[in-house]
Every structure is written in C-alpha cells, then in structure tokens.
Design a protein around this motif. Structure first.
Motif, PDB file in Angstrom:
ATOM      1  N   GLN A   1       0.811  -1.223   0.000  1.00 33.91           N
ATOM      2  CA  GLN A   1       0.000   0.000   0.000  1.00 33.91           C
ATOM      3  C   GLN A   1       0.846   1.277   0.000  1.00 33.91           C
ATOM      4  N   PRO A   2       1.823   1.428   0.905  1.00 35.94           N
ATOM      5  CA  PRO A   2       2.651   2.648   0.839  1.00 35.94           C
ATOM      6  C   PRO A   2       3.481   2.732  -0.436  1.00 35.94           C
ATOM      7  N   VAL A   3       3.879   1.577  -0.989  1.00 31.13           N
ATOM      8  CA  VAL A   3       4.619   1.578  -2.259  1.00 31.13           C
ATOM      9  C   VAL A   3       3.737   2.147  -3.371  1.00 31.13           C
ATOM     10  N   LEU A   4       2.474   1.726  -3.402  1.00 33.73           N
ATOM     11  CA  LEU A   4       1.541   2.224  -4.410  1.00 33.73           C
ATOM     12  C   LEU A   4       1.282   3.715  -4.235  1.00 33.73           C
ATOM     13  N   ILE A   5       1.209   4.162  -2.982  1.00 29.94           N
ATOM     14  CA  ILE A   5       1.011   5.596  -2.715  1.00 29.94           C
ATOM     15  C   ILE A   5       2.169   6.408  -3.298  1.00 29.94           C
ATOM     16  N   LEU A   6       3.402   5.949  -3.045  1.00 30.92           N
ATOM     17  CA  LEU A   6       4.579   6.652  -3.557  1.00 30.92           C
ATOM     18  C   LEU A   6       4.647   6.584  -5.086  1.00 30.92           C
ATOM     19  N   MET A   7       4.217   5.461  -5.671  1.00 24.70           N
ATOM     20  CA  MET A   7       4.193   5.336  -7.132  1.00 24.70           C
ATOM     21  C   MET A   7       3.187   6.313  -7.747  1.00 24.70           C
ATOM     22  N   PHE A   8       2.013   6.396  -7.134  1.00 24.12           N
ATOM     23  CA  PHE A   8       0.991   7.336  -7.608  1.00 24.12           C
ATOM     24  C   PHE A   8       1.523   8.770  -7.527  1.00 24.12           C
ATOM     25  N   HIS A   9       2.110   9.096  -6.391  1.00 22.32           N
ATOM     26  CA  HIS A   9       2.630  10.439  -6.147  1.00 22.32           C
ATOM     27  C   HIS A   9       3.729  10.784  -7.155  1.00 22.32           C
ATOM     28  N   PHE A  10       4.640   9.832  -7.410  1.00 22.96           N
ATOM     29  CA  PHE A  10       5.741  10.058  -8.354  1.00 22.96           C
ATOM     30  C   PHE A  10       5.211  10.261  -9.778  1.00 22.96           C
ATOM     31  N   THR A  11       4.286   9.400 -10.195  1.00 19.41           N
ATOM     32  CA  THR A  11       3.736   9.491 -11.554  1.00 19.41           C
ATOM     33  C   THR A  11       3.032  10.832 -11.765  1.00 19.41           C
ATOM     34  N   GLY A  12       2.256  11.255 -10.758  1.00 24.80           N
ATOM     35  CA  GLY A  12       1.553  12.530 -10.846  1.00 24.80           C
ATOM     36  C   GLY A  12       2.514  13.698 -10.967  1.00 24.80           C
ATOM     37  N   PHE A  13       3.547  13.710 -10.141  1.00 27.40           N
ATOM     38  CA  PHE A  13       4.497  14.837 -10.174  1.00 27.40           C
ATOM     39  C   PHE A  13       5.384  14.795 -11.409  1.00 27.40           C
ATOM     40  N   LEU A  14       5.608  13.605 -11.973  1.00 29.59           N
ATOM     41  CA  LEU A  14       6.363  13.523 -13.225  1.00 29.59           C
ATOM     42  C   LEU A  14       5.601  14.250 -14.332  1.00 29.59           C
ATOM     43  N   CYS A  15       4.290  14.057 -14.367  1.00 35.16           N
ATOM     44  CA  CYS A  15       3.458  14.758 -15.357  1.00 35.16           C
ATOM     45  C   CYS A  15       3.506  16.270 -15.136  1.00 35.16           C
ATOM     46  N   ILE A  16       3.437  16.681 -13.879  1.00 36.90           N
ATOM     47  CA  ILE A  16       3.479  18.115 -13.569  1.00 36.90           C
ATOM     48  C   ILE A  16       4.825  18.708 -13.980  1.00 36.90           C
ATOM     49  N   PHE A  17       5.909  17.967 -13.700  1.00 36.07           N
ATOM     50  CA  PHE A  17       7.252  18.467 -14.021  1.00 36.07           C
ATOM     51  C   PHE A  17       7.450  18.577 -15.534  1.00 36.07           C
ATOM     52  N   LEU A  18       6.897  17.624 -16.291  1.00 37.96           N
ATOM     53  CA  LEU A  18       7.028  17.690 -17.745  1.00 37.96           C
ATOM     54  C   LEU A  18       6.277  18.897 -18.313  1.00 37.96           C
ATOM     55  N   LYS A  19       5.163  19.258 -17.666  1.00 45.10           N
ATOM     56  CA  LYS A  19       4.409  20.435 -18.099  1.00 45.10           C
ATOM     57  C   LYS A  19       5.065  21.722 -17.624  1.00 45.10           C
ATOM     58  N   THR A  20       5.641  21.664 -16.390  1.00 43.57           N
ATOM     59  CA  THR A  20       6.302  22.840 -15.809  1.00 43.57           C
ATOM     60  C   THR A  20       7.682  22.431 -15.321  1.00 43.57           C
ATOM     61  N   PRO A  21       8.669  22.334 -16.219  1.00 39.16           N
ATOM     62  CA  PRO A  21      10.003  21.838 -15.842  1.00 39.16           C
ATOM     63  C   PRO A  21      10.813  22.862 -15.044  1.00 39.16           C
ATOM     64  N   GLU A  22      10.396  23.061 -13.806  1.00 38.69           N
ATOM     65  CA  GLU A  22      11.080  24.009 -12.927  1.00 38.69           C
ATOM     66  C   GLU A  22      11.558  23.275 -11.678  1.00 38.69           C
ATOM     67  N   ILE A  23      12.684  23.707 -11.144  1.00 35.91           N
ATOM     68  CA  ILE A  23      13.285  23.028 -10.001  1.00 35.91           C
ATOM     69  C   ILE A  23      12.392  23.078  -8.763  1.00 35.91           C
ATOM     70  N   LYS A  24      11.572  24.132  -8.662  1.00 36.24           N
ATOM     71  CA  LYS A  24      10.697  24.256  -7.500  1.00 36.24           C
ATOM     72  C   LYS A  24       9.676  23.112  -7.423  1.00 36.24           C
ATOM     73  N   VAL A  25       9.282  22.579  -8.581  1.00 35.78           N
ATOM     74  CA  VAL A  25       8.357  21.445  -8.602  1.00 35.78           C
ATOM     75  C   VAL A  25       9.040  20.209  -8.009  1.00 35.78           C
ATOM     76  N   GLY A  26      10.304  19.995  -8.381  1.00 41.45           N
ATOM     77  CA  GLY A  26      11.065  18.874  -7.830  1.00 41.45           C
ATOM     78  C   GLY A  26      11.281  19.008  -6.334  1.00 41.45           C
ATOM     79  N   ILE A  27      11.558  20.222  -5.880  1.00 40.22           N
ATOM     80  CA  ILE A  27      11.762  20.462  -4.445  1.00 40.22           C
ATOM     81  C   ILE A  27      10.489  20.150  -3.667  1.00 40.22           C
TER      82      ILE A  27
END
Length: 416
Positions: A43-69
């Motif tokens: 369950q926590p692994v899936l939570i982190l996978m969901f979170h990572f996938t979502g933020f990867l999409c956000i970073f590709l749309k807005t490739p700024e270091i603040k998103v990664g931070i």
C-alpha cells in the motif's frame, strides 16, 4: 516524448488506484498475518508510485526546479510521519492510516497541478495537521476529563459559530470565513469536531430524556447559527451527525423518525427562505436551462467529466479551471476530467474503504465514549464525501462542501 509520457501516465495512475482499492478491500477480509503484512507493504509503495507518476506529469508540463523540491518535500513528509507514527503508536490501524495518505497524495498531485502555490500551502497544512495528530490521540487517552466536558465543547462551539456569523463576510453565498493574521479560516470545520465530542460526552454522562433534550437543544443552536449564516452544507453535516449519534446512543427508533422528519421539513423551509438554496435546487433540476448563470458551475462540471471519458485527458491536459471552485467543492470533477471516470470510481471505492475502517474501529472500541466519537467521525466523514461527490455529479444539489483530504483548503485538511 512529453505527450507519450502524459498518455501512458493516465493508464498507470488508474491501474495503481485500482490495485490500491482492491488491496483495501482484501485487507478487511484477510485474517492471515503474513498476507496482511504483504498488503501493508504494497500500500505505501503504491502511494509513492501514484505520487511520483503525478508529479512527473506536472514536471514535464512545468520543468522548474521548484516542482522537484516540492515533490521531495512531500515524499520526506510521508516517510518521516509514517516512521514517527509507527514508533509512537505500535497498534496503529494501518488500513485507516494508509487510506488517509493515499487521499492526501491525490490532493497533493491535483492541487499542485492546478496551482503551485496552492500545492505548497497544502503541504504545509498537511504537515501541521500530522504533527498535531501525532499528539492528540495520546492526550485524549490520558486526559479522562475530556469525557465529561460536554458543556465546555458546546460553549466554545456555539461561541465560535456566533462570532463568525457576526464578523464574517459573505463568500459564495455564505458567511463562514474569517481572517486571522491574514489567513482565511473556516471555524465550522473545527466546530465539527467539538460537536462530535459534545454529543459523545453528554451521552457518556447520561442517556436520560432530559439529557436528550439538552443535547438536542445545544445542537439545534449550532445548526440554527449555520442556517442563519447560510452555510446549509455545514448545517446538514451537523444535523445528520447528531441524528446518527443520538440513535446509536439511545437505540430509540421513534427519535430517529422524529428527527428525520424534522430534517425534511427544515430542508423544505430552507428552500423557500433562502434564495441561494433555490438557485442551487433549480441548477440541480435543470442546469441546462440556466447554463449562462445559475447552472454554469454544474454544467461545466458535467462537461468536464463527460469530455474526459473513462480514461481522462491526462494530468495537465484538460481544462478543469473552466469549472468554478474546482480546487475545493468541485475537485472530483477536475480529477475525473483529467484522470478519467474509472479513476473517479476507484477513488470512491477508496473512500468506501476508509468509511469501513471507521466502522470497524468503532466496533472494536470498548469505551462507550470513544465508540460514540468514532461513530460521529464516521458519519461526518462519509456524509461529507457523499455531499461533495453527489453535488459534483448532479446526484444531489450542490452544498458547497469539500472532498475530505483531497480538496484544497487548510481548515478542511487540518480538521479532517
């Protein structure tokens, strides 16, 4: 490359959410400790996978270091808080805990996708809430006097609601927000907790007819103030929680019928007394007739969900901001537009898992006071979820309540 990742990510997110929902239900019926351990690992692994996938999409749309931070700050928050909770609470109810985290992760991803600043604020609010909640259960267990402070809860709750009614400005048709040091706060979100503790405390002391009348009167005052403030969504939450808790405390079916009938009469009266209630009902009955004004929010919500279809446009590819207040009251619409109706269905299943966890917790609790508190929390949480999603999909008139743990907003996040 960006479009390919965006297209694949929506299917990955739906798959992750579906697997998580499946494990959530399996965890309730599985008594094998080894199998349960495997579920609580994944369950926590899936939570982190969901979170990572979502933020990867956000970073590709807005490739700024603040998103990664922000992403790494949220991951650190998940890991550190889980570690601390596991240390302080050896018998932590993992199902409820992980369901909470999954919903928080959904909120982190989508709120950040809508507005980076909102995402930062959401992170701060969640961190503050988790810090407070790390201490609260211990205090509630140790401070036995909390069980007999019903009148204090009532005084503080009524006083807070009255202050808001007298001082707050009208926002979205209701007076429920105040400014404290430049920060907007919705006190009714915290008075919900006081209401639950007030009812549980009063019925813990006595369940006589006199006590029922006192409890009903105090609750009625809170509900009346909310009605006068035109916060009818909050009034419905308060009233429903009171009815359910009273029934579980007394077992009196006649009282249940009396209060239910009174609630229906009050709802009809509210329709004729308040213009903004009539607007919402008219928008519910036929939003297309009032698409330019009264029904605009509902129709935009339906357009968004319908155009997204089963699999959605992909995170960042839709136009959820076309729906007014999509970050809070109508966030379910935005999620379905970009992540798909299948994701929305799986999210509802996870909410259902959370509600079942609440009920199991109440069932296992030995203390009458704590059992009533658990029932009150389960009722408040489940009915708020129903009102939020129901209003978004036009199953019921919109009531202006947030989706627990997902919608943007400090008061809602912290109180939940």
């Amino acid at each position: 490359m960006q479009s390919l990742v965006s297209e694949l990510s929506k299917y990955i997110i739906i798959l992750i959410t579906a697997i998580y929902a499946y494990l959530g239900f399996i965890g309730f019926v599985n008594n094998d400790k080894k199998r349960s351990g495997e579920i609580y690992f994944f369950q926590p692994v899936l939570i982190l996978m969901f979170h990572f996938t979502g933020f990867l999409c956000i970073f590709l749309k807005t490739p700024e270091i603040k998103v990664g931070i922000l992403y790494f700050a949220q991951v650190l928050l998940f890991i550190v808080s889980t570690f601390l909770y596991r240390i302080f609470y050896k018998k932590l109810f993992k199902s409820l805990f992980f369901h909470m985290y999954f919903l928080i992760a959904v909120g982190f991803v989508f709120v950040t996708r809508l507005n980076y600043v909102w995402g930062v604020k959401q992170t701060v609010f969640v961190a503050l809430a988790l810090a407070v909640c790390l201490v609260l259960p211990f205090l509630i267990k140790k401070m036995v006097m909390l069980r007999s402070m019903g009148y204090l809860y009532a005084i503080v709750g009524i006083g807070a609601l009255a202050y808001v009614f007298l001082r707050a400005k009208v926002q979205y048709g209701a007076k429920n927000w105040i400014q404290v040091f430049g920060v907007s706060i919705q006190p009714s979100e915290f008075v919900k907790i006081l209401l639950i503790f007030m009812i549980a405390s009063l019925f813990y002391v006595s369940r006589s007819k006199k006590q029922i009348i006192i409890t009903t009167t105090l609750t009625a005052i809170m509900v009346l103030i909310l009605v006068l403030s035109k916060d009818l969504g909050g009034a419905m939450l308060f009233f429903t929680t009171f009815v359910v808790m009273t029934y579980f405390a007394t077992g009196n079916i006649k009282l249940l019928g009396l209060f239910t009938g009174g609630g229906i009469i009050s709802a009809v009266a509210g329709y004729y007394l308040f213009s903004h209630v009539r607007v919402r009902v008219q928008a519910f009955v036929n939003p297309w007739k009032y698409i330019a004004d009264k029904g605009y929010q509902v129709t935009q919500s339906l357009f968004g969900m319908g155009s997204g279809g089963w699999f959605g446009f992909g995170l960042g590819n839709g136009s959820p901001k076309n729906t007014p207040v999509v970050e809070s009251d109508f966030i379910f619409s935005g999620l379905c537009e970009e992540l798909g109706l299948l994701f929305g269905f799986c999210l509802i299943l996870i909410y259902l898992c959370t509600i079942i966890a609440f009920i199991l917790l109440a069932w296992r609790t030995k203390s009458a006071f704590h059992q009533l508190v658990s029932i009150g929390c389960a009722t408040m949480y489940s009915f708020q979820t129903f009102l939020s999603i129901g209003g978004t999909v036009k199953f019921i008139p919109s009531t202006g309540v947030t989706l627990p743990l997902v919608s943007q907003g400090g008061s809602s996040i912290i109180s939940t």
